[in-house]
Design a protein around this motif. Sequence first.
Motif, PDB file in Angstrom:
ATOM      1  N   UNK A 534      36.944 -96.812   1.044  1.00  0.00           N
ATOM      2  CA  UNK A 534      35.691 -96.338   1.629  1.00  0.00           C
ATOM      3  C   UNK A 534      35.460 -96.920   3.023  1.00  0.00           C
ATOM      4  N   UNK A 535      35.952 -98.127   3.238  1.00  0.00           N
ATOM      5  CA  UNK A 535      35.766 -98.756   4.549  1.00  0.00           C
ATOM      6  C   UNK A 535      36.496 -97.996   5.654  1.00  0.00           C
ATOM      7  N   UNK A 536      37.519 -97.221   5.279  1.00  0.00           N
ATOM      8  CA  UNK A 536      38.215 -96.392   6.261  1.00  0.00           C
ATOM      9  C   UNK A 536      37.467 -95.084   6.543  1.00  0.00           C
ATOM     10  N   UNK A 537      36.447 -94.794   5.733  1.00  0.00           N
ATOM     11  CA  UNK A 537      35.610 -93.638   6.011  1.00  0.00           C
ATOM     12  C   UNK A 537      35.866 -92.455   5.094  1.00  0.00           C
ATOM     13  N   UNK A 538      34.969 -92.252   4.123  1.00  0.00           N
ATOM     14  CA  UNK A 538      34.965 -91.050   3.292  1.00  0.00           C
ATOM     15  C   UNK A 538      33.945 -90.094   3.880  1.00  0.00           C
ATOM     16  N   UNK A 539      34.360 -88.913   4.342  1.00  0.00           N
ATOM     17  CA  UNK A 539      33.385 -87.977   4.911  1.00  0.00           C
ATOM     18  C   UNK A 539      32.398 -87.519   3.844  1.00  0.00           C
ATOM     19  N   UNK A 540      31.277 -86.935   4.234  1.00  0.00           N
ATOM     20  CA  UNK A 540      30.367 -86.368   3.231  1.00  0.00           C
ATOM     21  C   UNK A 540      31.154 -85.456   2.286  1.00  0.00           C
ATOM     22  N   UNK A 541      31.049 -85.720   0.987  1.00  0.00           N
ATOM     23  CA  UNK A 541      31.929 -85.061   0.014  1.00  0.00           C
ATOM     24  C   UNK A 541      31.146 -84.709  -1.243  1.00  0.00           C
ATOM     25  N   UNK A 542      31.473 -83.552  -1.808  1.00  0.00           N
ATOM     26  CA  UNK A 542      30.962 -83.163  -3.121  1.00  0.00           C
ATOM     27  C   UNK A 542      32.088 -83.209  -4.128  1.00  0.00           C
ATOM     28  N   UNK A 543      31.815 -83.726  -5.314  1.00  0.00           N
ATOM     29  CA  UNK A 543      32.829 -83.811  -6.356  1.00  0.00           C
ATOM     30  C   UNK A 543      32.278 -83.437  -7.711  1.00  0.00           C
ATOM     31  N   UNK A 544      33.162 -82.932  -8.585  1.00  0.00           N
ATOM     32  CA  UNK A 544      32.687 -82.429  -9.883  1.00  0.00           C
ATOM     33  C   UNK A 544      33.799 -82.530 -10.921  1.00  0.00           C
ATOM     34  N   UNK A 545      33.384 -82.745 -12.168  1.00  0.00           N
ATOM     35  CA  UNK A 545      34.289 -82.683 -13.303  1.00  0.00           C
ATOM     36  C   UNK A 545      33.795 -81.666 -14.311  1.00  0.00           C
TER      37      UNK A 545
END
Length: 581
Positions: A534-545
Motif C-alpha cells: 500500500x505504501x507504493x500506492x493503491x489507486x482508488x479501487x473497487x473489489x468484490x467477492x
Amino acid sequence: MTGDWHEVRAALANSHYNARTVGGLAQDTGLAREHVEALLDQHRSEVRRIKTGSRRVLYSLRAGPTVTSQQAERFGHLERLRESGVDPYPPRFEVTHGVRELREEYGALPADELEATRPLVATAGRVVSIRSFGKATFLVLSGGGGRMQVYVRRQPRDGGEQQEGDSLSEDEFRVFRQIEDGDHVGVSGRVFRTRTNELTVWASRVTVLAKCLEPLPEKWHALTDVETRYRQRYLDLIVNDDSRRVFETRARVVARLRSFLDARGYLEVETPMMQPVAGGALARPFVTHHNALDLPLYLRVAPELYLKRLVVGGLERVYEINRNFRNEGISTRHNPEFTMLEFYEAYSHAEALMTLTEEMLSSVAREVLDGEESGPFGDESISYARPFRRLRLRDAVREAASERLGTEVAEADLRQRDSAAKLAERLGVAVPPHAGAGRIAAALFEELSEDALVQPTFVHDFPTEVSPLSKQRPDDPDTVERFELYVARMEIANGFTELNDPAEQRRRFEAQLAARAGGDGESHAMDEDYLRALAYGLPPTGGEGIGIDRLVMLLANRPSIRDVILFPLLRPARTGPREGE
C-alpha cells in the motif's frame, strides 16, 4: 451338458433369479424342464463356491468380508468372462459417436432414410437397463448425459436367413449374456428405428469395457439416501440424472462469469493458496506447516490482499475463481472448502460495483435459465431483473427492531456501544463482550433482518468496525463504502471501495489485533508486506467477492450447498453399530 449349462447360466444372468420360474428358463433355453431343474441345483452350488472364492477379493474392495448374493453373481460373471478369454477391462475401444452425439446426428432422421443409408457407428456407455426376450435383447446405454437403445440378436440355431453382421454368433452371445446393468460396453452396428420408432443401434458386436462389480440401486427407487449421494458422488451421478444437470449448470455459471469479466478487460490470475498470513477476511484459518522451510502456513481464507497487490503493480482489472478454506461450522449454506469469484478494478468504487453486479448476475441468470430472468428457489420465485433493491444496514436493523419491540428505534441507538448493547439485550441477541457498536449492529442485522431478504437486495453502508479493509465514507467515519448482496436470505456477494491509506490500514489492523487479544478468534492478522505494498500506492479501487456455490444453489434450485459441491466435507462414516444397538 456343458453347453446346456451355459444356456441356463446366460438366461439367469439377465434376470432376477428368484423371480424366474423353471418353466420360464426352460422356454428361454429350449431345454426340458427336468433338465433345467438339475442344472439349477448345480448352479446353486456354484454360487456358494463363487461366494467363498471371491471373499478375499471383495474384502480388498469393501470394509469387511461380507459378500451378498448379487456381488457373488457379478464376480461369477467376471470369472466366466475370463474363462472365455475375454478381458473384462480392455485398454481401449474406438468410438465414432458418443451416446449424445448419436441422438444429435441421427435423432431427426426417419426410419426409411436410416434403412436406406444404414449408417455404421461405434458407441460406448454404461448399461442402465436390460430387457431380454429369448434370442433378442434390448440394452439402454447411458453416456455424456444421453441415452441410446441397443438391439442385440443371436444367430438362429437352424441357420435361418439372417444378414451377415446383423447378429451375434453363439459364442459371442454367450459372452454377451454375462453383461449386467452397470457394466460399461462398446457397441458396433448400424442405426435404425424399431417398430415403435425408437432410435436404436442394431449391434453386430458388443465389447465388455469395464465390469461393474457392485449392484446399482433399483431403477425406480434410484439413490435417495442423501448421505450416500454425498459420500459416493460417482454413484449419485450414475443413477441420478438431476445431479449431473446440477453440475452442468455449475459449469455454465462459471463459464459465464468468466466470459463476462474477460469481455470487460479483466485479467484472470492465480494467487497462493498457502499463505504466511491468513488475510482478506474475518475467519478462522486452517493451519499447516512447510517442513523444508520449517514455516507455519495457512490455507487461504480469501485471495483479496494478493489481488490488491497486483492492482498496486499495475494490473488494473484482475479476477480469480478461487478455492477458499475456513475452519468454521458446516451447514446447508457453509462448507469449509468453497469457491468464490473475486475481482478488483482500479478507479472504481462500491456504487459502480453494485451496478456491475446487477448486470453480471442478470446475464448469468439468462444463460442458465434459458433466457429468463427469474427462476424458482424452493417455494419462492426469484427475479434477477435489474435494478436490485438497495437498503442501508442500520436502516434494516432499525426497522426490524422497531417492529419487534413495538416502539421506534433511532439510528443513534446503533452508533453508541452502551445503547446498542442494551438494545441487543432487549431483543434477546447475544453479543460478545469485546464487541463495539458496529459489531453489535452487524449482529442485530444477521439476527433480525437477513430472513426478510428474499429478492435480490444490496445491503450497504456497513459499520467500520466489521470492515477492516473497506474505505470510510467521507461524511461518516463510522461507516464504510461496503455492500453485501442477499438473495433468498443468503449472502451472495460482498464488495466495497478498498481502503488504500497505509496509515489507516495499519490502525485498522492494530484494532483487529486488540480484538483478537480480547478473545475474537476471527479478527484479522497484521500483514506487514501488504502494508508495504500500500505504501507504493493503491489507486482508488473497487473489489468484490461472489460465492459461486451459493449462486449455483439459487440457479439450480438446490437447498443445500452440499448438492452443488461434488465432494463436500462430511463426518467420517460410521463403521460399527450405533450406541444402544
